[in-house]
Design an enzyme around this catalytic site. Structure first.
Site, PDB file in Angstrom:
ATOM      1  N   GLY A  57       0.803  -1.214   0.000  1.00  0.00           N
ATOM      2  CA  GLY A  57       0.000   0.000   0.000  1.00  0.00           C
ATOM      3  C   GLY A  57       0.834   1.261   0.000  1.00  0.00           C
ATOM      4  O   GLY A  57       0.470   2.264  -0.627  1.00  0.00           O
ATOM      5  N   ASP A  58       1.966   1.225   0.683  1.00  0.00           N
ATOM      6  CA  ASP A  58       2.871   2.372   0.697  1.00  0.00           C
ATOM      7  C   ASP A  58       3.364   2.682  -0.711  1.00  0.00           C
ATOM      8  O   ASP A  58       3.367   3.839  -1.150  1.00  0.00           O
ATOM      9  CB  ASP A  58       4.056   2.078   1.628  1.00  0.00           C
ATOM     10  CG  ASP A  58       5.088   3.185   1.613  1.00  0.00           C
ATOM     11  OD1 ASP A  58       4.739   4.337   1.916  1.00  0.00           O
ATOM     12  OD2 ASP A  58       6.258   2.896   1.295  1.00  0.00           O
ATOM     13  N   THR A  59       3.742   1.659  -1.427  1.00  0.00           N
ATOM     14  CA  THR A  59       4.222   1.837  -2.799  1.00  0.00           C
ATOM     15  C   THR A  59       3.105   2.334  -3.706  1.00  0.00           C
ATOM     16  O   THR A  59       3.314   3.242  -4.519  1.00  0.00           O
ATOM     17  CB  THR A  59       4.791   0.508  -3.332  1.00  0.00           C
ATOM     18  OG1 THR A  59       5.866   0.118  -2.480  1.00  0.00           O
ATOM     19  CG2 THR A  59       5.269   0.635  -4.755  1.00  0.00           C
TER      20      THR A  59
END
Length: 163
Positions: A57-59
């Site tokens: 999700g961060d990416t």
């Protein structure tokens, strides 16, 4: 195409990992996200670890932010980085998560809260532990939506978070 790649990775997963799930946590030179994605989509892994979803999700969120900035004329790469960083930090993401909470389905809320409540191994020096946990929950939600093929909902929540 994405589907062909996932089928290829799924075949590798079936041969090499025999359906292991917790072992798929992204490591610097480990199996990584494509295998996790293939495992989830092909049923070899029903519940990926929250930290793996947050990693994905961060990416995804970073890519969403940076893609949006590309279209803004007149911004230098340095300015684009600064603007993206103003959204992609624990304090900002914690506010976003709390803003989105009333808009989430019960299952989305469960994913966010499950990831938020995981024990943190470390907290970045420029973030409070509470903000870091909320940000992890938001990132895990984004990762969960992606691995479950809910791209439209993912982009809707990212858009709403950034408003």
């Amino acid at each position: 195409m994405k589907s062909d790649f996932i089928q290829y990775v799924a075949a590798l997963v079936a041969l090499v990992l025999a359906g292991a799930c917790e072992e798929l946590l992204p490591k610097p030179f480990g199996v990584g996200f494509p295998v996790l994605l293939a495992c989830v989509q092909f049923g070899a892994c029903r519940r990926p670890a929250a930290v793996a979803l947050a990693f994905a999700g961060d990416t995804l969120f970073d890519l969403y932010l940076r893609t949006g900035l590309i279209g803004q004329s007149g911004l230098s790469p340095r300015d684009m980085h600064r603007q993206a960083s103003s959204f992609a930090n624990a304090a900002s993401q914690a506010r976003m998560a709390q803003k989105l909470l009333p808009l989430l389905t019960p299952e989305e809320e469960r994913v966010l809260k499950h990831a938020r409540n995981q024990r943190s191994v470390s907290v970045p020096k420029n973030a409070s532990e509470i903000d870091y946990k909320w940000a992890t929950g938001l990132e895990a939600l984004f990762g969960w939506l992606y691995v479950n093929g809910q791209d439209e909902r993912l982009f809707e929540l990212m858009r709403l978070a950034c408003e």
